[in-house]
Design an enzyme around this catalytic site. Structure first.
Site, mmCIF file in Angstrom:
data_model
loop_
_atom_site.group_PDB
_atom_site.id
_atom_site.type_symbol
_atom_site.label_atom_id
_atom_site.label_comp_id
_atom_site.label_asym_id
_atom_site.label_seq_id
_atom_site.Cartn_x
_atom_site.Cartn_y
_atom_site.Cartn_z
ATOM 1 N N THR A 179 -2.421 1.838 6.795
ATOM 2 C CA THR A 179 -3.317 2.570 5.292
ATOM 3 C C THR A 179 -3.856 3.324 5.860
ATOM 4 O OG1 THR A 179 -3.687 0.542 3.848
ATOM 5 C CG2 THR A 179 -4.541 2.375 3.594
ATOM 6 N N THR A 182 -1.868 4.205 1.729
ATOM 7 C CA THR A 182 -1.027 3.591 1.774
ATOM 8 C C THR A 182 0.285 3.324 1.247
ATOM 9 O OG1 THR A 182 -1.311 1.377 2.780
ATOM 10 C CG2 THR A 182 -2.048 1.986 0.021
ATOM 11 N N GLN A 192 3.636 -2.959 -0.913
ATOM 12 C CA GLN A 192 2.802 -3.367 -1.599
ATOM 13 C C GLN A 192 2.622 -4.677 -2.673
ATOM 14 O OE1 GLN A 192 -0.507 -1.856 -0.071
ATOM 15 N NE2 GLN A 192 0.946 -0.181 -1.348
ATOM 16 N N SER A 223 -6.019 -4.426 -4.536
ATOM 17 C CA SER A 223 -6.538 -3.604 -3.103
ATOM 18 C C SER A 223 -7.486 -3.761 -2.748
ATOM 19 C CB SER A 223 -5.745 -2.307 -3.478
ATOM 20 O OG SER A 223 -6.400 -1.568 -2.637
HETATM 21 N N1 GLY Z 1 -2.041 -2.782 1.219
HETATM 22 C C1 GLY Z 1 -4.178 -2.952 0.883
HETATM 23 C C2 GLY Z 1 -4.963 -2.808 0.399
HETATM 24 O O1 GLY Z 1 -4.301 -1.762 -0.644
HETATM 25 O O2 GLY Z 1 -5.455 -3.338 0.759
#
Ligand code: GLY
Length: 566
Positions: free
Chosen positions: A378, A396, A417, A449
């Site tokens: 990220t 990210t 994701q 997230s």
């Molecule tokens: N993929 C990490 C987050 O969104 O927290």
């Protein structure tokens, strides 16, 4: 060594334009360590991205023009996390004090189902949610930046895109840390992409990488708008590629994607007003809960990173991560009981059994168990413009290089994701985070997230903008950075580089950054019943702090992050 992907179609005028802009930038202060910048600043994971963001403001653009340029530049020079094939969140504060946030998070494809990563006997199919075509959520970045531009952009979109296109055409030099990362992920990238795919090659520090296909994609998007990515020629190329790899993402998925303006989480801590990201990020609510749990204590008296300070924060972290698993998910699919779980009585009750003498057993807080596997990708950037607007954005692909699938025709990596959903109730994702029904997979739902782009006001004025990568550690890193400044009078640079610790309830260990805490302190914590895990330094907090009449940038030295301003 220079690698060229295919021939450029970009014109000479643009090269002169870029050359001129870099001449201007030479008059700027760079890698700002002290309070020597008055008006504008960008801090991001890469020098080139910070420079291009600042260039927008030098041209008279605002923080939002700079945001778009920085976001796109990171996709070029920081391909492990910067992206067009992923998504993110942005929090802003305008000069008049109004605030807002943008959700350009990926969402599940229409054909996604609750058990898509489980086999017939309900076991998780190894790697299916982290690697390859099924792990990809519908990308949101292009929708996000155009949403920003239509509402707040002040420069023509061409002026914002052109320097980034030139950067992709001219290439960027990879540094040591990047070459190590490329090397680490090369076997996985090679396994899933063709051998002559752009990132299937071995790159060394000092090599220049040009991404001509990405430049061409950006030219088409610049000319045709976001529809190019979601409905046009480029979307067709993307769907064809995804289908060939076994993805369930359809043309309709891309057509239907929308970035959404959301009301940020705002709360008071002492004399600070904290403004952070609402669901589908857990960031804002968890920061709110934790800071309200610790507010009644005299942190200065406990002492920075003292044993008691660590215990207090760790116990509040544990309680908030339990609520994260139970109460947080996509707000368009669930009612999130925000008021209830940030109510002071509720939080005081949660802290009732807290004691400096012994840890609260996790099963008294939440009953399940799991193990952690950390991945820290990220990327975050912070921007302040000369007009008094500020932006905090985290973007990210999820893991490093996301799903590892690289679409050569478009020059982009695709995210993984889908792993941020609770793919099986109570089962940890790659960050070791557990989740329940509220974050289960559903068609078109956004996955929960931890990203926490945050802006802080003091006495009704802009005070700080910050955020970080780091998966589940994002929330606790942002909190510690705020406390470093507010409670312990650190500047931004000192604050972002200060040692950090983390706990997320499961596994029941305090993660402690290696070589940053003294042995006596660690022995004390162990004697008091805490298990410790010594980890390599994590997170890259990038922030900007307003001091009297000037700005101080904090660029985390855990990465190659870079602050620049004028
Ligand atoms: N993929 C990490 C987050 O969104 O927290």
């Amino acid at each position: 060594m220079t690698f060229e992907f295919v021939n450029s179609s970009f014109d000479m005028k643009s090269y002169f334009h870029i050359f001129f802009c870099f001449i201007i930038l030479n008059s700027c202060s760079s890698n700002v360590k002290e309070c020597d910048t008055r008006d504008a600043m960008v801090v991001s994971a890469r020098k080139e991205a910070s420079e291009i963001g600042l260039m927008m403001m030098k041209k008279g653009g605002n923080a939002f023009d700079a945001m778009i340029a920085t976001e796109l530049a990171l996709a070029v020079v920081y391909p492990s996390a910067g992206n067009l094939g992923g998504g993110g969140f942005m929090v802003y504060r305008l000069s008049d004090g109004s605030v807002g946030s943008l959700d350009y998070r990926e969402k599940a494809p229409i054909k996604a189902t609750k058990k898509m990563f489980l086999n017939e006997i309900n076991e998780i199919i190894p790697k299916s949610s982290t690697y390859g075509a099924l792990s990809i959520g519908i990308p949101g970045t292009i929708a996000g930046i155009f949403r920003v531009h239509e509402k707040f952009g002040s420069l023509p979109i061409e002026e914002v895109f052109k320097p980034v296109i030139a950067l992709a055409n001219n290439g960027y030099k990879i540094n040591n840390k990047q070459s190590e990362r490329f090397k680490k992920y090369l076997p996985e990238i090679r396994k899933i992409n063709s051998t002559n795919s752009m990132y299937s090659r071995e790159y060394k520090a000092g090599d220049t990488i040009k991404n001509i296909q990405l430049a061409n994609l950006l030219i088409r998007i610049m000319q045709n708008g976001p529809d190019e990515f979601y409905k046009g020629e480029s979307s067709k190329k993307l769907i064809k590629f995804l289908k060939s790899k076994g993805s369930i993402i359809s043309a309709k998925d891309l057509e239907k994607y929308k970035a959404i303006w959301r009301t940020p989480i705002t709360f008071q801590y002492d004399d600070l007003k904290i403004i952070s990201m609402p669901p589908p990020s857990s960031g804002g609510i968890c920061i709110n809960q934790i800071m309200k749990m610790i507010e009644p204590y005299d942190l200065k008296k406990l002492g920075h990173n003292s044993s008691d300070y660590i215990k207090l924060l760790v116990e509040s972290f544990k309680r908030s991560y339990a609520d994260r698993a139970v109460y947080m998910g996509d707000p368009d699919f669930n009612d999130i009981p925000y008021k209830k779980i940030t109510n002071q009585n509720y939080l005081s009750k949660k802290m009732k059994q807290f004691s400096f003498q012994k840890p609260t057993p996790p099963h008294e807080i939440y009953s399940t168990n799991t193990e952690i596997k950390e991945s820290l990708e990220t990327t975050h950037y912070s921007i302040v413009d000369p007009f008094g607007n500020s932006v905090s954005a985290t973007t990210t692909l999820n893991s490093s290089f996301g799903s590892k699938l690289f679409c050569d025709e478009l020059g982009i990596f695709l995210n993984n994701q889908m792993n941020d959903f609770a793919i099986k109730s109570g089962h940890p994702n790659i960050y070791g985070l557990i989740g329940g029904e509220i974050n289960s997979i559903q068609a078109e739902k956004r996955m929960l997230s931890s990203m926490s782009p945050t802006i802080i006001e003091k006495n009704n004025n802009f005070y700080m903008t910050l955020g970080t990568p780091g998966g589940s550690t994002i929330i606790t890193s942002v909190i510690q950075t705020i406390l470093n400044v507010h409670e312990f009078s650190m500047g931004m640079e000192e604050s972002v580089n200060s040692p950090r610790f983390h706990h997320q309830l499961f596994p029941d260990v305090i993660k402690i950054e290696k070589n940053k805490f003294n042995d006596m302190l660690l022995i004390d914590l162990e004697n008091d019943g805490y298990d410790l895990e010594i980890v390599t330094p994590y997170g890259r907090v990038d922030g900007i702090l307003a001091l009297e009449g000037c700005l101080e940038g904090g660029s985390d030295n855990r990465g190659n992050d870079y602050a620049i301003g004028f």
